[in-house]
Design a protein around this motif. Sequence first.
Motif, short mmCIF file in Angstrom:
data_model
loop_
_atom_site.label_atom_id
_atom_site.label_comp_id
_atom_site.label_asym_id
_atom_site.label_seq_id
_atom_site.Cartn_x
_atom_site.Cartn_y
_atom_site.Cartn_z
N LEU A 47 0.81 -0.81 -0.08
CA LEU A 47 0.09 0.14 0.45
C LEU A 47 0.47 1.28 0.11
O LEU A 47 0.67 2.06 -0.75
CB LEU A 47 -0.90 -0.15 1.49
CG LEU A 47 -1.94 -1.15 0.88
CD1 LEU A 47 -2.65 -1.22 1.84
CD2 LEU A 47 -3.03 -0.50 -0.23
N LYS A 48 2.26 1.01 1.06
CA LYS A 48 2.97 2.02 0.81
C LYS A 48 3.47 2.57 -0.86
O LYS A 48 4.07 3.63 -0.99
CB LYS A 48 3.99 2.44 2.02
CG LYS A 48 3.41 2.29 3.14
CD LYS A 48 4.35 1.78 4.54
CE LYS A 48 4.26 2.57 6.26
NZ LYS A 48 2.51 2.11 6.20
N TYR A 59 -2.95 0.42 -10.21
CA TYR A 59 -2.72 -1.07 -10.24
C TYR A 59 -2.03 -1.69 -11.41
O TYR A 59 -1.20 -2.95 -10.65
CB TYR A 59 -3.58 -1.34 -10.75
CG TYR A 59 -5.57 -0.93 -9.89
CD1 TYR A 59 -5.51 -1.70 -8.79
CD2 TYR A 59 -6.31 0.33 -10.30
CE1 TYR A 59 -6.46 -1.50 -8.57
CE2 TYR A 59 -7.46 0.58 -8.94
CZ TYR A 59 -7.02 -0.73 -7.98
OH TYR A 59 -8.10 0.05 -7.38
N LYS A 60 -1.25 -0.71 -12.20
CA LYS A 60 -0.16 -1.45 -12.59
C LYS A 60 0.79 -2.47 -11.72
O LYS A 60 1.91 -2.90 -12.35
CB LYS A 60 0.67 -0.44 -13.44
CG LYS A 60 -0.82 -0.18 -14.91
CD LYS A 60 0.05 1.57 -16.13
CE LYS A 60 -1.10 1.59 -16.92
NZ LYS A 60 -0.21 2.19 -17.96
N GLY A 61 1.55 -1.33 -10.88
CA GLY A 61 2.34 -1.32 -10.21
C GLY A 61 2.03 -2.79 -9.49
O GLY A 61 3.02 -3.54 -9.06
N PHE A 62 1.10 -2.84 -8.86
CA PHE A 62 0.22 -4.23 -7.96
C PHE A 62 0.28 -5.37 -9.13
O PHE A 62 0.40 -6.11 -8.34
CB PHE A 62 -1.32 -4.26 -7.91
CG PHE A 62 -1.04 -3.43 -6.49
CD1 PHE A 62 -1.37 -4.59 -5.24
CD2 PHE A 62 -1.54 -2.25 -5.80
CE1 PHE A 62 -1.22 -4.04 -3.83
CE2 PHE A 62 -1.64 -1.81 -4.62
CZ PHE A 62 -1.72 -2.49 -3.82
N ARG A 177 -6.86 4.31 2.47
CA ARG A 177 -4.62 4.23 3.01
C ARG A 177 -3.81 3.69 2.73
O ARG A 177 -3.75 2.21 2.01
CB ARG A 177 -5.13 3.65 4.59
CG ARG A 177 -6.59 4.45 5.52
CD ARG A 177 -6.72 3.80 6.69
NE ARG A 177 -5.48 4.70 7.18
CZ ARG A 177 -5.53 6.04 7.79
NH1 ARG A 177 -6.42 6.81 8.15
NH2 ARG A 177 -4.41 6.86 8.71
N ASN A 178 -2.75 4.02 2.24
CA ASN A 178 -1.76 3.61 2.22
C ASN A 178 -0.84 3.07 3.08
O ASN A 178 0.91 3.23 3.41
CB ASN A 178 -0.67 5.15 1.18
CG ASN A 178 -0.42 6.23 2.04
OD1 ASN A 178 -0.70 5.76 3.20
ND2 ASN A 178 0.36 7.04 1.12
N GLU A 179 -1.46 2.42 3.96
CA GLU A 179 -1.83 1.84 5.07
C GLU A 179 -1.94 0.67 4.90
O GLU A 179 -3.58 0.90 5.55
CB GLU A 179 -0.89 2.28 6.31
CG GLU A 179 -2.12 3.17 6.92
CD GLU A 179 -1.64 4.33 8.04
OE1 GLU A 179 -0.30 3.90 8.37
OE2 GLU A 179 -2.47 4.23 8.91
N ALA A 180 -1.30 -0.27 5.93
CA ALA A 180 -2.82 -1.31 6.46
C ALA A 180 -3.43 -1.39 7.94
O ALA A 180 -2.92 -0.17 8.23
CB ALA A 180 -2.05 -2.90 6.14
N TYR A 181 -4.76 -1.83 7.95
CA TYR A 181 -5.22 -1.84 9.29
C TYR A 181 -4.49 -2.27 10.24
O TYR A 181 -4.13 -3.22 10.43
CB TYR A 181 -6.83 -1.72 9.10
CG TYR A 181 -7.81 -0.65 8.63
CD1 TYR A 181 -7.71 0.63 9.25
CD2 TYR A 181 -7.29 -0.23 7.14
CE1 TYR A 181 -8.44 1.19 8.61
CE2 TYR A 181 -8.26 0.14 6.29
CZ TYR A 181 -8.54 1.68 7.21
OH TYR A 181 -9.42 2.94 6.45
N MET A 182 -4.66 -1.40 11.37
CA MET A 182 -3.09 -2.65 11.96
C MET A 182 -4.37 -2.61 13.56
O MET A 182 -5.16 -1.47 13.93
CB MET A 182 -2.03 -2.16 12.65
CG MET A 182 -0.98 -1.95 11.83
SD MET A 182 -0.38 -3.52 10.72
CE MET A 182 0.53 -3.00 9.50
#
Length: 262
Positions: A47-48, A59-62, A177-182
Amino acid sequence: MKKTSFLTLALTGLLITLLTAFTCTNKTTYDTTGAAPVDHSIFDKLLKKYVNDKGLVNYKGFKSDVKVLDQYLDMLSKNPPASSWSKNEQMAYWINAYNAFTIKDVVKHYPIESIKDIGSKIQIPFVNTPWAEKFFTIGGEKMSLDNIEHGTLRKKYNDPRIHFALVCASISCPRLRNEAYMADKLEAQLNDQGNDFLNNPAKNKISKDESKLSKYFDWYKGDWKESGQSVVKWVNKYSTTKITDNTKIDYMDYNWNLNEQK
């Protein structure tokens, strides 16, 4: 609001209610004892790397890193939440699972202009949409995105803030978010999502006399009224502009275009 639009919204709300009742009857088959909480660091790094501050996705990156994404999804599939996990650990798992499997579904069919381009050209809500397709397994059980949202998160945790966190790969969705939920940050993350969503004029146009809200506030109006709450109270919890019970409320058109970086 035009009569056809009102009818569409009413039918959508009814279908969501019926779907919730249907998915709540599903019985999970996996063992929910003893397992340690999942480490979401792989998804966090992705995500970051591929989501910007506006929540738009590369999405190309993913797609180029799909093996790493698959590694994370495989870990989710083999490690469903255990009864020993805290509520926040369970919720973080399910929110991340929804968002990660949504990204996977888009990447699998990419390039597309909308997630609604996936599957049948004629789509019946909750029957043959991308959200109804059981394209992944968790704990050996075939599941859909609808199962996560309606049959698990909405049913079990009674926290409408999930609607600020689940991202259906569309422009009108909340920011990814450009981070996961923690688990240890979940409360702050969900509240930050609420602040971002309610104060973004592309998602909600709020003024004291007349407001145009996201259709989430109509589609899921029952969720916002749980435990003595209301749409007005939830809006005022996060919006810098406050509304009242006398505020005229309408709903914005939903933009299903892909939430993609250009």
